[in-house]
Design a protein around this motif. Structure first.
Motif, PDB file in Angstrom:
ATOM      1  N   CYS A   9      41.695  25.146  21.546  1.00  0.00           N
ATOM      2  CA  CYS A   9      43.085  24.554  21.381  1.00  0.00           C
ATOM      3  C   CYS A   9      44.277  25.453  21.446  1.00  0.00           C
ATOM      4  O   CYS A   9      45.174  24.789  21.697  1.00  0.00           O
ATOM      5  N   MET A  10      44.165  26.657  21.207  1.00  0.00           N
ATOM      6  CA  MET A  10      45.189  27.454  21.051  1.00  0.00           C
ATOM      7  C   MET A  10      45.885  27.786  22.253  1.00  0.00           C
ATOM      8  O   MET A  10      45.280  28.011  23.181  1.00  0.00           O
ATOM      9  N   PRO A  11      46.898  27.728  22.537  1.00  0.00           N
ATOM     10  CA  PRO A  11      47.702  28.058  23.762  1.00  0.00           C
ATOM     11  C   PRO A  11      47.368  29.424  24.091  1.00  0.00           C
ATOM     12  O   PRO A  11      47.639  30.356  23.488  1.00  0.00           O
ATOM     13  N   LYS A  12      47.454  29.575  25.681  1.00  0.00           N
ATOM     14  CA  LYS A  12      47.340  31.130  25.952  1.00  0.00           C
ATOM     15  C   LYS A  12      48.433  31.626  25.875  1.00  0.00           C
ATOM     16  O   LYS A  12      49.545  31.158  26.410  1.00  0.00           O
ATOM     17  N   SER A  13      48.287  33.119  25.514  1.00  0.00           N
ATOM     18  CA  SER A  13      49.768  33.841  25.544  1.00  0.00           C
ATOM     19  C   SER A  13      50.031  34.221  27.074  1.00  0.00           C
ATOM     20  O   SER A  13      49.066  34.275  27.708  1.00  0.00           O
ATOM     21  N   GLU A  14      51.251  34.609  27.370  1.00  0.00           N
ATOM     22  CA  GLU A  14      51.325  35.026  28.503  1.00  0.00           C
ATOM     23  C   GLU A  14      50.853  36.110  29.090  1.00  0.00           C
ATOM     24  O   GLU A  14      50.480  36.519  30.121  1.00  0.00           O
ATOM     25  N   LYS A  15      50.703  37.250  27.998  1.00  0.00           N
ATOM     26  CA  LYS A  15      49.785  38.473  28.118  1.00  0.00           C
ATOM     27  C   LYS A  15      48.427  38.265  28.714  1.00  0.00           C
ATOM     28  O   LYS A  15      48.026  38.706  29.554  1.00  0.00           O
ATOM     29  N   ASP A  16      47.783  37.125  27.980  1.00  0.00           N
ATOM     30  CA  ASP A  16      46.436  36.781  28.329  1.00  0.00           C
ATOM     31  C   ASP A  16      46.235  36.306  29.715  1.00  0.00           C
ATOM     32  O   ASP A  16      45.366  36.401  30.457  1.00  0.00           O
ATOM     33  N   MET A  17      47.422  35.274  29.945  1.00  0.00           N
ATOM     34  CA  MET A  17      47.326  34.991  31.149  1.00  0.00           C
ATOM     35  C   MET A  17      47.530  35.873  32.670  1.00  0.00           C
ATOM     36  O   MET A  17      46.963  35.917  33.473  1.00  0.00           O
ATOM     37  N   ASN A  18      48.338  36.793  32.195  1.00  0.00           N
ATOM     38  CA  ASN A  18      48.574  37.940  33.052  1.00  0.00           C
ATOM     39  C   ASN A  18      47.310  38.992  33.167  1.00  0.00           C
ATOM     40  O   ASN A  18      47.004  39.224  34.213  1.00  0.00           O
ATOM     41  N   ASN A  19      46.573  38.979  32.065  1.00  0.00           N
ATOM     42  CA  ASN A  19      45.154  39.922  32.021  1.00  0.00           C
ATOM     43  C   ASN A  19      44.541  38.847  32.947  1.00  0.00           C
ATOM     44  O   ASN A  19      43.570  39.563  33.844  1.00  0.00           O
ATOM     45  N   ASN A  20      44.268  37.613  32.864  1.00  0.00           N
ATOM     46  CA  ASN A  20      43.291  36.870  33.512  1.00  0.00           C
ATOM     47  C   ASN A  20      43.700  36.858  35.250  1.00  0.00           C
ATOM     48  O   ASN A  20      42.963  36.940  35.921  1.00  0.00           O
ATOM     49  N   ASN A  21      44.932  36.906  35.492  1.00  0.00           N
ATOM     50  CA  ASN A  21      45.457  37.028  36.976  1.00  0.00           C
ATOM     51  C   ASN A  21      45.070  38.472  37.494  1.00  0.00           C
ATOM     52  O   ASN A  21      44.543  38.696  38.393  1.00  0.00           O
ATOM     53  N   THR A  22      45.444  39.475  36.578  1.00  0.00           N
ATOM     54  CA  THR A  22      44.889  40.886  37.046  1.00  0.00           C
ATOM     55  C   THR A  22      43.533  40.787  37.178  1.00  0.00           C
ATOM     56  O   THR A  22      42.828  41.525  38.380  1.00  0.00           O
ATOM     57  N   ILE A  23      42.461  40.307  36.167  1.00  0.00           N
ATOM     58  CA  ILE A  23      41.304  40.430  36.316  1.00  0.00           C
ATOM     59  C   ILE A  23      40.831  39.687  37.798  1.00  0.00           C
ATOM     60  O   ILE A  23      40.018  39.973  38.395  1.00  0.00           O
ATOM     61  N   GLY A  24      41.309  38.597  38.046  1.00  0.00           N
ATOM     62  CA  GLY A  24      40.805  37.629  39.113  1.00  0.00           C
ATOM     63  C   GLY A  24      41.189  38.341  40.542  1.00  0.00           C
ATOM     64  O   GLY A  24      40.563  38.404  41.386  1.00  0.00           O
ATOM     65  N   LYS A  25      42.422  39.031  40.408  1.00  0.00           N
ATOM     66  CA  LYS A  25      43.008  39.820  41.667  1.00  0.00           C
ATOM     67  C   LYS A  25      41.907  40.900  41.931  1.00  0.00           C
ATOM     68  O   LYS A  25      41.240  41.332  42.900  1.00  0.00           O
ATOM     69  N   GLY A  26      41.472  41.547  40.774  1.00  0.00           N
ATOM     70  CA  GLY A  26      40.313  42.812  41.070  1.00  0.00           C
ATOM     71  C   GLY A  26      39.211  42.353  41.520  1.00  0.00           C
ATOM     72  O   GLY A  26      38.545  42.972  42.190  1.00  0.00           O
ATOM     73  N   GLU A  27      38.820  40.949  40.752  1.00  0.00           N
ATOM     74  CA  GLU A  27      37.625  40.530  41.568  1.00  0.00           C
ATOM     75  C   GLU A  27      37.490  40.016  42.871  1.00  0.00           C
ATOM     76  O   GLU A  27      36.467  40.537  43.600  1.00  0.00           O
ATOM     77  N   ASP A  28      38.537  39.724  43.318  1.00  0.00           N
ATOM     78  CA  ASP A  28      38.644  39.109  44.636  1.00  0.00           C
ATOM     79  C   ASP A  28      38.913  40.315  45.611  1.00  0.00           C
ATOM     80  O   ASP A  28      38.214  40.420  46.486  1.00  0.00           O
ATOM     81  N   SER A  29      39.368  41.483  45.187  1.00  0.00           N
ATOM     82  CA  SER A  29      39.395  42.586  45.834  1.00  0.00           C
ATOM     83  C   SER A  29      37.924  43.436  46.015  1.00  0.00           C
ATOM     84  O   SER A  29      37.475  43.841  47.034  1.00  0.00           O
ATOM     85  N   LEU A  30      37.270  43.508  44.724  1.00  0.00           N
ATOM     86  CA  LEU A  30      35.995  43.882  44.842  1.00  0.00           C
ATOM     87  C   LEU A  30      34.976  43.078  45.989  1.00  0.00           C
ATOM     88  O   LEU A  30      34.028  43.453  46.368  1.00  0.00           O
ATOM     89  N   ASN A  31      35.123  41.691  45.931  1.00  0.00           N
ATOM     90  CA  ASN A  31      34.340  40.733  46.468  1.00  0.00           C
ATOM     91  C   ASN A  31      34.572  41.356  48.139  1.00  0.00           C
ATOM     92  O   ASN A  31      33.786  41.098  48.905  1.00  0.00           O
ATOM     93  N   LYS A  32      36.015  41.535  48.416  1.00  0.00           N
ATOM     94  CA  LYS A  32      36.204  41.698  49.705  1.00  0.00           C
ATOM     95  C   LYS A  32      35.676  43.131  50.261  1.00  0.00           C
ATOM     96  O   LYS A  32      35.100  43.178  51.325  1.00  0.00           O
ATOM     97  N   GLU A  33      35.671  43.953  49.156  1.00  0.00           N
ATOM     98  CA  GLU A  33      35.266  45.364  49.708  1.00  0.00           C
ATOM     99  C   GLU A  33      33.721  45.338  49.596  1.00  0.00           C
ATOM    100  O   GLU A  33      33.008  45.958  50.484  1.00  0.00           O
ATOM    101  N   ARG A  34      32.959  44.433  48.809  1.00  0.00           N
ATOM    102  CA  ARG A  34      31.614  44.263  48.919  1.00  0.00           C
ATOM    103  C   ARG A  34      31.265  43.603  50.397  1.00  0.00           C
ATOM    104  O   ARG A  34      30.365  44.061  50.945  1.00  0.00           O
ATOM    105  N   GLU A  35      32.083  42.626  50.686  1.00  0.00           N
ATOM    106  CA  GLU A  35      31.570  42.011  52.097  1.00  0.00           C
ATOM    107  C   GLU A  35      31.859  42.908  53.232  1.00  0.00           C
ATOM    108  O   GLU A  35      30.900  42.992  54.150  1.00  0.00           O
TER     109      GLU A  35
END
Length: 108
Positions: free
Chosen positions: A5-31
């Protein structure tokens, strides 16, 4: 305390966005890698097939023989299969034949 129930900090949200972009990039490279790998395997098969049907020359104890790699490598684990499967560096003689230092009278 309920951590979900705790709100996510802005830092956590940025980290999640960075991880998501990294995963997208890796998936494209894998394809892209998988596409290139498939093309490579098709081309490798073409080369191996055409090369394996071309006649090669063997010089066994001074006797010359003509055959194909397809014939020589038909039985996995055989002397010629192991010799020509690519794990042993081979260098043909000046005339293009492969010399084998054995008595050639028993080869037909």
């Amino acid at each position: 305390m309920n951590w979900r129930c705790m709100p996510k900090s802005e830092k956590d949200m940025n980290n999640n966005n960075t991880i998501g972009k990294g995963e997208d990039s890796l998936n494209k490279e894998r394809e892209q890698f998988e596409k290139e790998k498939a093309v490579f395997e098709v081309n490798l098969h073409k080369v191996q097939t055409s090369y394996s049907l071309e006649p090669i020359q063997l010089n066994i104890g001074g006797k010359k023989f003509s055959t194909t790699l397809d014939t020589l490598t038909r039985y996995k684990g055989s002397f010629f299969s192991v010799m020509f499967e690519g794990n042993i560096p081979l260098k043909p003689c000046k005339d293009g034949s492969f010399f084998i230092d054995r008595d050639g009278t028993n080869i037909h």
